[in-house]
Design an enzyme around this catalytic site. Structure first.
Site, mmCIF file in Angstrom:
data_model
loop_
_atom_site.group_PDB
_atom_site.id
_atom_site.type_symbol
_atom_site.label_atom_id
_atom_site.label_comp_id
_atom_site.label_asym_id
_atom_site.label_seq_id
_atom_site.Cartn_x
_atom_site.Cartn_y
_atom_site.Cartn_z
ATOM 1 N N LYS A 84 8.462 -6.496 9.513
ATOM 2 C CA LYS A 84 8.085 -6.217 8.122
ATOM 3 C C LYS A 84 9.327 -5.940 7.263
ATOM 4 O O LYS A 84 9.372 -6.331 6.092
ATOM 5 C CB LYS A 84 7.098 -5.053 8.058
ATOM 6 C CG LYS A 84 5.733 -5.362 8.704
ATOM 7 C CD LYS A 84 5.010 -6.515 8.002
ATOM 8 C CE LYS A 84 3.599 -6.738 8.511
ATOM 9 N NZ LYS A 84 2.919 -7.855 7.868
ATOM 10 N N TYR A 137 7.107 -4.491 15.160
ATOM 11 C CA TYR A 137 6.342 -4.664 13.916
ATOM 12 C C TYR A 137 7.173 -4.239 12.699
ATOM 13 O O TYR A 137 7.234 -4.944 11.682
ATOM 14 C CB TYR A 137 5.056 -3.839 14.020
ATOM 15 C CG TYR A 137 4.111 -3.958 12.853
ATOM 16 C CD1 TYR A 137 3.337 -5.095 12.666
ATOM 17 C CD2 TYR A 137 3.971 -2.910 11.937
ATOM 18 C CE1 TYR A 137 2.447 -5.196 11.604
ATOM 19 C CE2 TYR A 137 3.089 -3.000 10.874
ATOM 20 C CZ TYR A 137 2.331 -4.149 10.711
ATOM 21 O OH TYR A 137 1.454 -4.244 9.656
ATOM 22 N N VAL A 138 7.839 -3.081 12.820
ATOM 23 C CA VAL A 138 8.641 -2.564 11.703
ATOM 24 C C VAL A 138 9.804 -3.523 11.408
ATOM 25 O O VAL A 138 10.080 -3.828 10.236
ATOM 26 C CB VAL A 138 9.160 -1.137 12.004
ATOM 27 C CG1 VAL A 138 10.125 -0.679 10.925
ATOM 28 C CG2 VAL A 138 7.994 -0.167 12.133
ATOM 29 N N SER A 159 4.438 -3.846 4.974
ATOM 30 C CA SER A 159 3.746 -2.620 5.402
ATOM 31 C C SER A 159 4.593 -1.424 5.005
ATOM 32 O O SER A 159 5.826 -1.524 4.939
ATOM 33 C CB SER A 159 3.561 -2.620 6.918
ATOM 34 O OG SER A 159 3.177 -1.336 7.353
ATOM 35 N N ASN A 204 -1.640 -22.298 12.986
ATOM 36 C CA ASN A 204 -0.934 -21.265 13.750
ATOM 37 C C ASN A 204 0.436 -21.088 13.098
ATOM 38 O O ASN A 204 1.293 -21.973 13.199
ATOM 39 C CB ASN A 204 -0.800 -21.706 15.212
ATOM 40 C CG ASN A 204 -0.087 -20.654 16.043
ATOM 41 O OD1 ASN A 204 0.486 -19.702 15.517
ATOM 42 N ND2 ASN A 204 -0.115 -20.821 17.345
ATOM 43 N N VAL A 205 0.651 -19.945 12.458
ATOM 44 C CA VAL A 205 1.885 -19.773 11.675
ATOM 45 C C VAL A 205 3.145 -19.675 12.538
ATOM 46 O O VAL A 205 4.256 -19.753 12.020
ATOM 47 C CB VAL A 205 1.808 -18.551 10.715
ATOM 48 C CG1 VAL A 205 0.683 -18.705 9.707
ATOM 49 C CG2 VAL A 205 1.706 -17.239 11.471
ATOM 50 N N GLY A 208 -4.114 -16.288 7.477
ATOM 51 C CA GLY A 208 -4.803 -15.234 8.240
ATOM 52 C C GLY A 208 -5.945 -14.618 7.450
ATOM 53 O O GLY A 208 -6.086 -13.400 7.383
ATOM 54 N N SER A 266 -9.247 -15.043 7.974
ATOM 55 C CA SER A 266 -10.534 -15.078 8.682
ATOM 56 C C SER A 266 -11.190 -13.705 8.739
ATOM 57 O O SER A 266 -12.354 -13.587 9.108
ATOM 58 C CB SER A 266 -10.332 -15.607 10.106
ATOM 59 O OG SER A 266 -9.486 -14.737 10.838
ATOM 60 N N ARG A 267 -10.456 -12.650 8.393
ATOM 61 C CA ARG A 267 -11.032 -11.293 8.393
ATOM 62 C C ARG A 267 -10.088 -10.336 7.653
ATOM 63 O O ARG A 267 -9.035 -10.747 7.176
ATOM 64 C CB ARG A 267 -11.261 -10.808 9.826
ATOM 65 C CG ARG A 267 -9.986 -10.711 10.633
ATOM 66 C CD ARG A 267 -10.210 -10.039 11.969
ATOM 67 N NE ARG A 267 -8.940 -9.768 12.618
ATOM 68 C CZ ARG A 267 -8.474 -10.436 13.656
ATOM 69 N NH1 ARG A 267 -9.187 -11.405 14.184
ATOM 70 N NH2 ARG A 267 -7.292 -10.133 14.180
#
Ligand code: NAD
Length: 245
Positions: free
Chosen positions: A158, A154-155, A141, A62-63, A13, A15-16
């Protein structure tokens, strides 16, 4: 200054954002890096062109798909012949309150952030075990430690990454492979560029150091861990003190 000359490093990831900063910084320290992107080819090509030195590689991966991950690692090994380190940076958010969160929003965030980290690490370990050395850095995170309303998916992903980090560190230590995580707090990226002054103030007010972090802050911590030969199984926070308030 630390040198990563002769090291070949995959940054997922990249690319940015934070991934691009990590790849760019490692290239300035002499590493040859693979920039990987899932769909944003133009942006990845721009990052690729700006790397220091030569011999780098641009890869589509694509992971969430173990087949795509395997193909990308095969290409990496064909190009470099060796894998010194992997930085699992690819990540997504799909925020929503728990009761409104759709099954697919939970699945897709876990698929990218946690399964992606697992697929890439498993593939990397295969090569690193043969070389009897290597280092894996997983980008977690701050919310893995403190939780966040509206980010259950998300949590969870992570927090899973941090457990995976400790487990892989234990399992791979005997093969001279170290596994650590970096847990950023609020980092200045495209996302925070869109916030107005009031919103930025509300965020920085919660941070003891009273400012946002930068992608470079994360990149420097990744470089530190890649070079820290007696550190494994750790999660290093880059959050301006946020988690300890
Ligand atoms: N920005 C922050 O404040 C912050 C804070 C804590 C943690 N993080 C973590 O840092 C990492 C990078 O964040 P960012 O802010 O630079 O995000 P970003 O959205 O700018 O970049 C994410 C990268 O992941 C890639 N990606 C997404 N889905 C993918 C897939 N299926 N396969 C391969 N690549 C995929 C994207 O193409 C992109 O290159 C993420 O893991 C994120 O969770 C960011």
């Amino acid at each position: 200054m630390v040198s990563f000359k002769d090291q070949c490093i995959m940054v997922t990831g990249s690319s940015r954002g934070i991934g691009a900063a990590i790849a760019q910084y490692l290239s300035t320290l002499g590493a040859r890096v693979a920039i990987t992107y899932s769909s944003s080819k133009d942006s990845a090509e721009r990052v690729f062109q700006e790397l220091e030195g030569s011999g780098h590689l641009l890869l589509q991966m694509n992971v969430t798909q173990s087949k795509s991950v395997k193909e990308a690692f095969d290409k990496f090994m064909n190009h470099f012949g060796s894998l010194s380190a992997l930085v699992n940076n690819a990540g997504v958010t799909k925020d929503g309150l728990l009761l409104r969160m759709k099954d697919e929003d939970f699945h897709s965030v876990l698929a990218t952030n946690l399964f992606g980290c697992f697929y890439c690490s498993r593939e990397a370990a295969k090569y690193m075990i043969k070389e009897r050395k290597g280092s894996i850095i997983n980008i977690s995170s701050v919310v893995a430690q403190i939780g966040n309303p509206g980010q259950a998916n998300y949590v969870a992903s992570k927090a899973g990454i941090e457990g995976l980090t400790r487990s892989m560190a234990n399992e791979l230590a005997g093969r001279n492979i170290r596994v650590n995580a970096v847990a950023p707090g609020f980092i200045q990226t495209d996302m925070t560029e869109k916030l107005n002054e009031k919103q930025v103030h509300a965020i920085t007010d919660r941070v003891p150091l009273k400012k946002l972090g930068t992608p470079q802050d994360v990149a420097e911590t990744v470089a530190f861990l890649l070079n820290a030969k007696y550190i494994t199984g750790q999660v290093i926070s880059v959050n301006g003190g946020l988690a300890f308030r």
